[in-house]
Design a protein around this motif. Sequence first.
Motif, PDB file in Angstrom:
ATOM      1  N   GLY A  39       0.984  -0.868  -0.317  1.00  0.00           N
ATOM      2  CA  GLY A  39       0.026   0.282  -0.031  1.00  0.00           C
ATOM      3  C   GLY A  39       0.779   1.220  -0.090  1.00  0.00           C
ATOM      4  N   GLU A  83       6.221   6.252  -9.158  1.00  0.00           N
ATOM      5  CA  GLU A  83       6.941   5.173  -9.483  1.00  0.00           C
ATOM      6  C   GLU A  83       7.316   4.603 -10.746  1.00  0.00           C
ATOM      7  N   GLN A 192      11.770   0.038  -1.611  1.00  0.00           N
ATOM      8  CA  GLN A 192      11.992  -1.611  -1.704  1.00  0.00           C
ATOM      9  C   GLN A 192      13.355  -1.797  -0.584  1.00  0.00           C
TER      10      GLN A 192
HETATM   11  P1  ATP Z   1       4.852  -2.492  -4.934  1.00  0.00           P
HETATM   12  O1  ATP Z   1       5.675  -2.100  -4.467  1.00  0.00           O
HETATM   13  O2  ATP Z   1       4.534  -3.642  -5.754  1.00  0.00           O
HETATM   14  O3  ATP Z   1       4.537  -1.048  -5.605  1.00  0.00           O
HETATM   15  P2  ATP Z   1       2.964  -0.551  -2.710  1.00  0.00           P
HETATM   16  O4  ATP Z   1       3.192  -1.070  -1.252  1.00  0.00           O
HETATM   17  O5  ATP Z   1       3.295   0.148  -3.637  1.00  0.00           O
HETATM   18  O6  ATP Z   1       3.606  -2.561  -3.770  1.00  0.00           O
HETATM   19  P3  ATP Z   1       0.358  -0.903  -4.573  1.00  0.00           P
HETATM   20  O7  ATP Z   1       0.567  -0.270  -5.529  1.00  0.00           O
HETATM   21  O8  ATP Z   1      -0.051   0.928  -3.238  1.00  0.00           O
HETATM   22  O9  ATP Z   1       1.396  -1.400  -3.150  1.00  0.00           O
HETATM   23  O10 ATP Z   1      -1.103  -1.197  -4.023  1.00  0.00           O
HETATM   24  C1  ATP Z   1      -1.128  -2.109  -2.438  1.00  0.00           C
HETATM   25  C2  ATP Z   1      -2.579  -2.546  -2.467  1.00  0.00           C
HETATM   26  O11 ATP Z   1      -3.588  -2.153  -4.105  1.00  0.00           O
HETATM   27  C3  ATP Z   1      -1.825  -4.072  -3.727  1.00  0.00           C
HETATM   28  O12 ATP Z   1      -3.139  -5.150  -3.311  1.00  0.00           O
HETATM   29  C4  ATP Z   1      -2.053  -3.539  -5.244  1.00  0.00           C
HETATM   30  O13 ATP Z   1      -2.783  -5.140  -6.013  1.00  0.00           O
HETATM   31  C5  ATP Z   1      -4.092  -2.779  -5.195  1.00  0.00           C
HETATM   32  N1  ATP Z   1      -3.352  -1.863  -6.316  1.00  0.00           N
HETATM   33  C6  ATP Z   1      -2.909  -1.418  -6.712  1.00  0.00           C
HETATM   34  N2  ATP Z   1      -3.117  -0.336  -7.850  1.00  0.00           N
HETATM   35  C7  ATP Z   1      -4.433  -0.724  -8.394  1.00  0.00           C
HETATM   36  C8  ATP Z   1      -5.681  -0.722  -9.131  1.00  0.00           C
HETATM   37  N3  ATP Z   1      -5.641   0.662  -9.324  1.00  0.00           N
HETATM   38  N4  ATP Z   1      -6.778  -1.094  -9.207  1.00  0.00           N
HETATM   39  C9  ATP Z   1      -6.783  -2.531  -8.334  1.00  0.00           C
HETATM   40  N5  ATP Z   1      -5.574  -2.363  -7.294  1.00  0.00           N
HETATM   41  C10 ATP Z   1      -5.379  -2.020  -6.684  1.00  0.00           C
END
Ligand code: ATP
Length: 234
Positions: A39, A83, A192
């Motif tokens: 998230g 990103e 990360q």
């Molecule tokens: P990463 O390091 O992979 O970018 P993150 O910690 O930044 O991970 P997020 O991208 O915020 O994580 O995603 C959090 C959750 O929301 C995950 O379960 C992801 O699959 C979901 N998610 C993110 N973007 C979308 C979207 N556009 N539509 C549906 N689900 C989403």
Amino acid sequence: MLKVEGLHCNYGKVSAVRDLNMEVAEGELVTLIGANGAGKTTTLKAISGLLPPTEGRIVFDGEDITNASPRRILELGIAHCPEGRRVFPYMSVRENLEMGCFLRSDPAIQDDMENIFARFPVLRERRDQAAGTLSGGEQQMLAISRALMSRPKLILFDEPSLGLAPNLVERTFEIVREIREKDGVTVVMVEQNAFAALELCDHSYVLESGETTLQGTGEELLRDEHVRKAYLGG
Ligand code: ATP
């Protein structure tokens, strides 16, 4: 300077962030760490107005920005370095920098561009080249510079080291440090590379499945057993 209270964000029925709380003081460098999908990106998108939260409150410099437009949030002084860099590939380096300051009309724009070119000479050399033809590292310098061109009070960095060669990863963290120390800009960075994120920060939040499970100074978290096992390879 920034206060996030009880933040919830959903994508349709998918809950991405649940009850997130964080505070960032002026001048601080705060990092968010956590596994893929925890998230982190969603949190940054909510702060910069790209994703309206389902619940919660975001306050910046005393103003409630929870449902403010991305334009208003930029105007107040929050820049987002996304990103994957997201430079405008068919625009030149100079045009990308101009996009970074599209809300400004003051006479210092040229000076700021000169300062960017002095800091990153490769961008001066390539100022008329399409941004999409730059290397990954050069595109990252450009994305950071584009964010600086708005003269922000706070920059949100989303995984600035992603996909870069090891020597450029170090250089990128050095630039982030300089931005806080020399430019005096407050920084929130998603990263990360947990070790680097904890070494660099004043304070860090650990996100797991959309929730903040731990927080503390970099030193505290570097010593924390769970963090060591889960994020620092034991
Ligand atoms: P990463 O390091 O992979 O970018 P993150 O910690 O930044 O991970 P997020 O991208 O915020 O994580 O995603 C959090 C959750 O929301 C995950 O379960 C992801 O699959 C979901 N998610 C993110 N973007 C979308 C979207 N556009 N539509 C549906 N689900 C989403």
